[in-house]
Design an enzyme around this catalytic site. Structure first.
Site, PDB file in Angstrom:
ATOM      1  N   GLU A 178       0.818  -1.229   0.000  1.00 34.81           N
ATOM      2  CA  GLU A 178       0.000   0.000   0.000  1.00 34.81           C
ATOM      3  C   GLU A 178       0.845   1.270   0.000  1.00 34.81           C
ATOM      4  O   GLU A 178       0.694   2.150   0.855  1.00 34.81           O
ATOM      5  CB  GLU A 178      -0.961  -0.006   1.199  1.00 34.81           C
ATOM      6  CG  GLU A 178      -2.011  -1.089   1.088  1.00 34.81           C
ATOM      7  CD  GLU A 178      -3.095  -1.019   2.168  1.00 34.81           C
ATOM      8  OE1 GLU A 178      -2.829  -0.445   3.233  1.00 34.81           O
ATOM      9  OE2 GLU A 178      -4.182  -1.541   1.933  1.00 34.81           O
ATOM     10  N   GLU A 376      -5.828  -8.176  -1.342  1.00 33.40           N
ATOM     11  CA  GLU A 376      -6.509  -7.993  -0.058  1.00 33.40           C
ATOM     12  C   GLU A 376      -7.933  -7.548  -0.330  1.00 33.40           C
ATOM     13  O   GLU A 376      -8.158  -6.676  -1.165  1.00 33.40           O
ATOM     14  CB  GLU A 376      -5.863  -6.887   0.805  1.00 33.40           C
ATOM     15  CG  GLU A 376      -4.569  -7.257   1.442  1.00 33.40           C
ATOM     16  CD  GLU A 376      -4.018  -6.166   2.349  1.00 33.40           C
ATOM     17  OE1 GLU A 376      -4.820  -5.416   2.956  1.00 33.40           O
ATOM     18  OE2 GLU A 376      -2.791  -6.080   2.453  1.00 33.40           O
TER      19      GLU A 376
HETATM   20  P1  P53 Z   1      -7.053  -3.169   9.516  1.00 30.89           P
HETATM   21  C1  P53 Z   1      -6.154   0.944   6.683  1.00 30.89           C
HETATM   22  C2  P53 Z   1      -5.437   1.157   7.823  1.00 30.89           C
HETATM   23  C3  P53 Z   1      -4.311   0.393   8.052  1.00 30.89           C
HETATM   24  C4  P53 Z   1      -3.888  -0.522   7.128  1.00 30.89           C
HETATM   25  O1  P53 Z   1      -6.787  -3.044   7.955  1.00 30.89           O
HETATM   26  C5  P53 Z   1      -4.609  -0.719   5.986  1.00 30.89           C
HETATM   27  C6  P53 Z   1      -5.763  -0.008   5.781  1.00 30.89           C
HETATM   28  C7  P53 Z   1      -6.638  -0.276   4.621  1.00 30.89           C
HETATM   29  O2  P53 Z   1      -6.362   0.578   3.612  1.00 30.89           O
HETATM   30  O3  P53 Z   1      -4.192  -1.534   5.068  1.00 30.89           O
HETATM   31  C8  P53 Z   1      -4.371  -2.900   4.858  1.00 30.89           C
HETATM   32  O4  P53 Z   1      -6.180  -4.273  10.002  1.00 30.89           O
HETATM   33  C9  P53 Z   1      -3.089  -3.563   5.213  1.00 30.89           C
HETATM   34  C10 P53 Z   1      -3.230  -4.676   6.186  1.00 30.89           C
HETATM   35  C11 P53 Z   1      -4.396  -4.415   7.118  1.00 30.89           C
HETATM   36  C12 P53 Z   1      -5.662  -4.358   6.298  1.00 30.89           C
HETATM   37  O5  P53 Z   1      -5.580  -3.318   5.357  1.00 30.89           O
HETATM   38  O6  P53 Z   1      -6.690  -1.861  10.089  1.00 30.89           O
HETATM   39  O7  P53 Z   1      -2.333  -3.938   4.105  1.00 30.89           O
HETATM   40  O8  P53 Z   1      -1.999  -4.826   6.838  1.00 30.89           O
HETATM   41  O9  P53 Z   1      -4.501  -5.328   8.153  1.00 30.89           O
HETATM   42  C13 P53 Z   1      -6.916  -4.151   7.104  1.00 30.89           C
HETATM   43  O10 P53 Z   1      -8.496  -3.498   9.650  1.00 30.89           O
END
Ligand code: P53
Length: 478
Positions: A178, A376
Site C-alpha cells: 500500500e 486484499e
Molecule cells: P485493519 C487501513 C489502515 C491500516 C492498514 O486493515 C490498511 C488499511 C486499509 O487501507 O491496510 C491494509 O487491520 C493492510 C493490512 C491491514 C488491512 O488493510 O486496520 O495492508 O496490513 O490489516 C486491514 O483493519
C-alpha cells in the site's frame, strides 16, 4: 480461457503480513521492527508508537497469533480450504535485525525456507511482499526511514538477499505494501508504517512524504531490475490500496475535486507502472516549491524498473465534497472525505461498496494495461464463538460473495485480466490499524482477545466451508 467466470489456474487464496500473525518477536535472532513498538488501540483510538519497547505497555504484535510456531497446522487448514496461493510478507527484521547489518541472519532465512516449502508441499503458490509495515526500528531512529536516501541501499540488500535465497520457491513478489497510503501524510500511523517516518514538524510532513515516496519508488524500481537478473521469470508487482474517489454530488466542483483527490493517490502506481511521474504531480510539487532530490539517474532507474502487474487491496470507496475544500487547494485527499449516504458501513465505519471493486478493476486496466491481482479484500467484524465452538459469520460470507460477484462481472463482461484473489486475514490476526484481535477477517477463528488472553486455539467458521466451495467450483458457486 475462462471457466465459470474465473480463469483457469486462478490464484484463489488468502493474505496476511508477517508482523500481524507471526509473533515470536524476539526469536530466531529477530530485531525490533516499527510494528513491535506500536501499542494496542481500539475502535476510534489510535495506536501509540513508543520510543522503543516500554515496560507495562501492551504490544499486540509481539505474540500475535503465534504463527511462527504454528504455521504447519495453519497452512494445513489453508490447504483444506483448497488455497492455490498464500500471500505473506518476509519480516525484514528476521533477515536484517537492524536493517543496516552487513550479514543476513541465517535463522530468519531458514524460517522462510521452511514456510515456503510447507506451502509448496500442498501446491500453494507463495506470494511475497517485501515491505509490509515492518521496517527495522533502528532504521526509523537512526536514519529517519525512507526520508534518507541511504535506506534505498538497505532495502535493496534485503531484497537481493531474499530474491537469491527463494528464487526457486517464490515467483510472485510485491515491493511495498500500500505504497499510496502515505498520501495521507499527516497520519502518523501511515507515515511510520509505510516510510519509517516519525512526524515531528507538521509544516514539513507533506514535503517529507514526497521525498520519502520518491526514494521508495527508486528502491522499488531497483528491486524490480535486480530481481529480474536473479530470476527472469519473477513477476514483481506494485501494491496499492485502491480507493475509488466519488464526488458527493453532480456539482462540477465536486467532480473536479474527486479527480484532483484521486490524482494525489494514484501517482505512486503511475510511477511504478509507467516509469515516470504524471504531469499533475510534477506540476503540484513544483508549485509547492518542495524541490525533492530527484536525479536524472533516478528517472532512468524508474523507467527501467517498471512492474509486471498491479497488486491491490480493496476495502472501501471514499466520497469527497467541495464544501470542505476546493480542487485547487487540497493537499491531503483525506481532508475532504464525507459520509456516503448510499452505502452501509462496517462496524468500524468502513463503507461497504462491492461496485467500487468492479470500478477499480476497470480503472486500473484502462490506466495501466497490466494484469491485476486482488491481494486484499475482506470484512473486519466481531465474531461470536458459540458454546459448541462454531462461528456463524453469514455477514462475512455476504460481504465476500458480493465482492466476488463484482469481480466475476469485471472478468466476464469487462475483459479484465486478473491473476488471483487473496482475501485479507484468511486467519484472524492483529488489525494493522487498531491493533485489535476483535476486528476479525478470518475464515479461521483464533481464540485470542484484545487484552492478550486466550488459548490461541483455531476454529473453522461457516465462511471456511463457503470459501472451500468457491475454490472447488472455481467461482461457479459463490
Ligand atoms: P485493519 C487501513 C489502515 C491500516 C492498514 O486493515 C490498511 C488499511 C486499509 O487501507 O491496510 C491494509 O487491520 C493492510 C493490512 C491491514 C488491512 O488493510 O486496520 O495492508 O496490513 O490489516 C486491514 O483493519
Amino acid at each position: 480461457m475462462t471457466e465459470n467466470g474465473f480463469p483457469k489456474g486462478f490464484l484463489w487464496g488468502g493474505a496476511v503480513a508477517a508482523h500481524q500473525l507471526e509473533g515470536a518477536w524476539q526469536e530466531g535472532g529477530k530485531g525490533v521492527s516499527i510494528a513491535d513498538v506500536m501499542t494496542a488501540g481500539s475502535n476510534g483510538v489510535e495506536r501509540k508508537i513508543t520510543d522503543g519497547v516500554v515496560a507495562g505497555e501492551n504490544y499486540p504484535n509481539h505474540e500475535a497469533i503465534d504463527f511462527y510456531h504454528r504455521y504447519k497446522d495453519d497452512i494445513k487448514l489453508f490447504a483444506e480450504m483448497g488455497f492455490k496461493s498464500f500471500r505473506t510478507s518476509i519480516a525484514w527484521t528476521r533477515i536484517f535485525p537492524n536493517g543496516d547489518d552487513q550479514k543476513a541472519n541465517e535463522a530468519g532465512l531458514s524460517f522462510y525456507d521452511d514456510l515456503f516449502d510447507e506451502c509448496l508441499k500442498y501446491g500453494i503458490e507463495p506470494v511475497v511482499t517485501l515491505s509490509h509495515f515492518e521496517m527495522p526500528f533502528h532504521l526509523v531512529k537512526e536514519y529517519n526511514g525512507f526520508a534518507n536516501r541511504k535506506t534505498i541501499d538497505f532495502y535493496l540488500r534485503f531484497a537481493k538477499t531474499v530474491f537469491k535465497r527463494y528464487k526457486n520457491k517464490v515467483r510472485y513478489w510485491m515491493t511495498f505494501n500500500e505504497i499510496d497510503n502515505q498520501s495521507d501524510f499527516n497520519n502518523q500511523f501511515l507515515m511510520a508504517t509505510n516510510s519509517g517516518i516519525l512526524l515531528t514538524d507538521p509544516e514539513s510532513n507533506e514535503r517529507n512524504m514526497y521525498q520519502a515516496a520518491h526514494y521508495e519508488l527508486v528502491a522499488s524500481a531497483l528491486a524490480v531490475k535486480e530481481g529480474k537478473k536473479i530470476n527472469p521469470d519473477f513477476k514483481i508487482g506494485a501494491m496499492i490500496n485502491y480507493t475509488p474517489i466519488y464526488p458527493a454530488s453532480s456539482d462540477p466542483a465536486d467532480i473536479l475535486l474527486a479527480q484532483k483527490a484521486a490524482q494525489k493517490r494514484n501517482w505512486f502506481s503511475d510511477v511504478q507502472a509507467w516509469g515516470e511521474y504524471p504531469k499533475a504531480i510534477e506540476s503540484y510539487i513544483e508549485r509547492k516549491g518542495f524541490r525533492p532530490d530527484i536525479t536524472a539517474e533516478d528517472r532512468v532507474v524508474l523507467k527501467e524498473g517498471t512492474v509486471d502487474y498491479i497488486g491491490f487491496s480493496y476495502y472501501q470507496s471514499a466520497t469527497v465534497s467541495a464544501k470542505k475544500n476546493d480542487a485547487d487547494n487540497i493537499s491531503d485527499p483525506a481532508e475532504v472525505i464525507v459520509k456516503n449516504p448510499d452505502l452501509k458501513e462496517s462496524q468500524w465505519g468502513w463503507p461497504i461498496d462491492p461496485s467500487g471493486l468492479r470500478l477499480g478493476l476497470n480503472t486500473l486496466t484502462d490506466r495501466y494495461h497490466l494484469p491485476l491481482f486482488i491481494v486484499e479484500n475482506g470484512l473486519g467484524a466481531k465474531d461470536d464463538l458459540t458454546d459448541d465452538k462454531k462461528i456463524h459469520d453469514q455477514y462475512r460470507i455476504d460481504y465476500l460473495k458480493a465482492h466476488l460477484q463484482a469481480v466475476k462481472k469485471a472478468i466476464e463482461l469487462d475483459g479484465v485480466d486478473l491473476i488471483g484473489y487473496t482475501s485479507w486475514g484468511c486467519i484472524d490476526l492483529v488489525s494493522a490499524g487498531t491493533g485489535q484481535m476483535s476486528k476479525r477477517y478470518g475464515f479461521i477463528y483464533v481464540d485470542k482477545n484484545d487484552d492478550g488472553s486466550g488459548s490461541l486455539n483455531r476454529y473453522k467458521k461457516d465462511s471456511f466451508y463457503w470459501y472451500q466451495k468457491v475454490i472447488q467450483t472455481n467461482g461457479a458457486e459463490l
